[in-house]
Design a protein around this motif. Sequence first.
Motif, mmCIF file in Angstrom:
data_model
loop_
_atom_site.group_PDB
_atom_site.id
_atom_site.type_symbol
_atom_site.label_atom_id
_atom_site.label_comp_id
_atom_site.label_asym_id
_atom_site.label_seq_id
_atom_site.Cartn_x
_atom_site.Cartn_y
_atom_site.Cartn_z
ATOM 1 N N MET A 55 0.848 -1.191 0.000
ATOM 2 C CA MET A 55 0.000 0.000 0.000
ATOM 3 C C MET A 55 0.890 1.249 0.000
ATOM 4 N N SER A 56 0.611 2.189 -0.910
ATOM 5 C CA SER A 56 1.395 3.411 -0.990
ATOM 6 C C SER A 56 1.043 4.333 0.164
ATOM 7 N N PRO A 57 1.935 5.302 0.507
ATOM 8 C CA PRO A 57 1.618 6.259 1.580
ATOM 9 C C PRO A 57 0.342 7.038 1.313
ATOM 10 N N LEU A 58 0.104 7.401 0.027
ATOM 11 C CA LEU A 58 -1.112 8.149 -0.300
ATOM 12 C C LEU A 58 -2.349 7.313 -0.042
ATOM 13 N N GLU A 59 -2.311 6.041 -0.428
ATOM 14 C CA GLU A 59 -3.459 5.171 -0.169
ATOM 15 C C GLU A 59 -3.684 4.992 1.324
ATOM 16 N N SER A 60 -2.607 4.933 2.091
ATOM 17 C CA SER A 60 -2.728 4.797 3.543
ATOM 18 C C SER A 60 -3.398 6.016 4.147
ATOM 19 N N VAL A 61 -3.018 7.209 3.681
ATOM 20 C CA VAL A 61 -3.633 8.448 4.169
ATOM 21 C C VAL A 61 -5.113 8.484 3.815
ATOM 22 N N ASP A 62 -5.449 8.109 2.570
ATOM 23 C CA ASP A 62 -6.847 8.095 2.142
ATOM 24 C C ASP A 62 -7.675 7.132 2.988
ATOM 25 N N GLU A 63 -7.095 5.980 3.298
ATOM 26 C CA GLU A 63 -7.819 4.987 4.092
ATOM 27 C C GLU A 63 -8.050 5.493 5.519
ATOM 28 N N ARG A 64 -7.042 6.146 6.095
ATOM 29 C CA ARG A 64 -7.197 6.694 7.446
ATOM 30 C C ARG A 64 -8.242 7.792 7.457
ATOM 31 N N LEU A 65 -8.260 8.622 6.403
ATOM 32 C CA LEU A 65 -9.259 9.689 6.318
ATOM 33 C C LEU A 65 -10.659 9.110 6.232
ATOM 34 N N GLN A 66 -10.849 8.103 5.398
ATOM 35 C CA GLN A 66 -12.166 7.482 5.276
ATOM 36 C C GLN A 66 -12.619 6.874 6.592
ATOM 37 N N GLN A 67 -11.702 6.206 7.289
ATOM 38 C CA GLN A 67 -12.050 5.598 8.568
ATOM 39 C C GLN A 67 -12.442 6.660 9.579
ATOM 40 N N ALA A 68 -11.704 7.772 9.619
ATOM 41 C CA ALA A 68 -12.020 8.855 10.553
ATOM 42 C C ALA A 68 -13.375 9.473 10.229
ATOM 43 N N MET A 69 -13.666 9.678 8.941
ATOM 44 C CA MET A 69 -14.946 10.270 8.557
ATOM 45 C C MET A 69 -16.111 9.350 8.907
ATOM 46 N N LYS A 70 -15.912 8.039 8.764
ATOM 47 C CA LYS A 70 -16.954 7.078 9.141
ATOM 48 C C LYS A 70 -17.243 7.146 10.632
ATOM 49 N N LEU A 71 -16.191 7.262 11.435
ATOM 50 C CA LEU A 71 -16.375 7.357 12.880
ATOM 51 C C LEU A 71 -17.073 8.652 13.262
ATOM 52 N N VAL A 72 -16.732 9.751 12.592
ATOM 53 C CA VAL A 72 -17.382 11.030 12.879
ATOM 54 C C VAL A 72 -18.867 10.952 12.532
ATOM 55 N N LEU A 73 -19.185 10.374 11.378
ATOM 56 C CA LEU A 73 -20.594 10.227 10.997
ATOM 57 C C LEU A 73 -21.339 9.359 12.010
ATOM 58 N N LEU A 74 -20.699 8.291 12.453
ATOM 59 C CA LEU A 74 -21.317 7.422 13.450
ATOM 60 C C LEU A 74 -21.558 8.181 14.756
ATOM 61 N N ALA A 75 -20.620 9.041 15.136
ATOM 62 C CA ALA A 75 -20.741 9.786 16.387
ATOM 63 C C ALA A 75 -21.842 10.842 16.338
ATOM 64 N N THR A 76 -22.248 11.261 15.145
ATOM 65 C CA THR A 76 -23.341 12.240 15.047
ATOM 66 C C THR A 76 -24.717 11.604 15.185
ATOM 67 N N VAL A 77 -24.788 10.278 15.116
ATOM 68 C CA VAL A 77 -26.090 9.598 15.134
ATOM 69 C C VAL A 77 -26.905 9.913 16.395
ATOM 70 N N PRO A 78 -26.320 9.860 17.611
ATOM 71 C CA PRO A 78 -27.135 10.200 18.793
ATOM 72 C C PRO A 78 -27.736 11.598 18.716
ATOM 73 N N GLY A 79 -26.939 12.564 18.282
ATOM 74 C CA GLY A 79 -27.459 13.921 18.168
ATOM 75 C C GLY A 79 -28.551 14.044 17.122
ATOM 76 N N LEU A 80 -28.369 13.374 15.986
ATOM 77 C CA LEU A 80 -29.386 13.409 14.940
ATOM 78 C C LEU A 80 -30.680 12.755 15.401
ATOM 79 N N LEU A 81 -30.574 11.676 16.148
ATOM 80 C CA LEU A 81 -31.779 11.005 16.649
ATOM 81 C C LEU A 81 -32.542 11.894 17.632
ATOM 82 N N VAL A 82 -31.812 12.584 18.506
ATOM 83 C CA VAL A 82 -32.482 13.494 19.442
ATOM 84 C C VAL A 82 -33.111 14.656 18.689
ATOM 85 N N LEU A 83 -32.418 15.176 17.675
ATOM 86 C CA LEU A 83 -32.995 16.247 16.864
ATOM 87 C C LEU A 83 -34.249 15.773 16.138
ATOM 88 N N PHE A 84 -34.221 14.539 15.636
ATOM 89 C CA PHE A 84 -35.396 13.985 14.966
ATOM 90 C C PHE A 84 -36.548 13.840 15.955
#
Length: 329
Positions: free
Chosen positions: A1-30
Amino acid sequence: MSPLESVDERLQQAMKLVLLATVPGLLVLFWLYGWGVLINLILASVAALAVEAAVLQLRKRPLQPTLIDGSALVSATLLTVALPPYCPWWLTVSAAAFALSGKHVYGGVGKNPFNPAMLGFAFVLVAFPQQMTLWPSSHGMDLLGGLQQVFGFSLSQTPDAWVQATALDSLRINKSLTMDELFAGNPAFGHFGGRGVEWVNLAFLAGGAFLLQRRVFSWHAPVGMLASLFIISLLCWNGSGSDSHGSPLFHLLTGATMLGAFFIVTEPVSGAKSPGARLLFGAGTGLLTYLIRTWGGYPDGVAFAVLLMNLCVPALERFVASRQEHVAP
């Protein structure tokens, strides 16, 4: 895996976790506002992805991995939380389009000096202030009524009681009532902060704690913001009089405080990089948030506080670096 692919994969994983962490707030807002939250989320997400794809095509850049890294969806989700439910469809689309365009003006992911979500929010707040004040009362509309309201084809006029001022709005314009009277008689006030918004803030606090536990970001910026906001509101708190600016607990559990502390000031690109600068970045955001809420022209202030502190990031990094050089043996 190239360094660029590694960075992209880490970014995607972080964004998935952030989206998951917004779920409680979105449910309360709903739960609090109903279908308008989901409608906003869909509109903002589609608009964000469409603008991202269009700009990448104009810049002759590949659609992957940028389009699937999750950053556009994170910006859309944070905008959804910040915008009033049931606001006109074009307001949500405009905010998302400006947010994503503002990111690509500076080169796209990893190069934007301003938080994209707050950039889009600030744009519509300045450009369309009347529409941005139309926050619904709790448990607003069913799905059909929400669609009619958002897309402007309602068959009947919206009742005045459907819209109410927020707790921060009410406190800002209050001239005669004490805090006890506001909490007892104003429907926008709950137990400690805004009615229902207290639970929204606690939900985003829980999501932020999850991200801290997963080491998506460090504690410096959130603690700096919350501690600064708590201290300045405590120092300026004059009890329950009619000239009171609200207790520290009120400011922590009202508005976009916890969203800002755990999902905005922690944005890795537009925020500070070194631990010391992150702490100062958060502290400055908390201080500016209180100043804008209390004496500024807008009731909340988190968005403008973050954008102003984005401008200060280079100075903060230089200051911290110079201090470290000064104390080094």
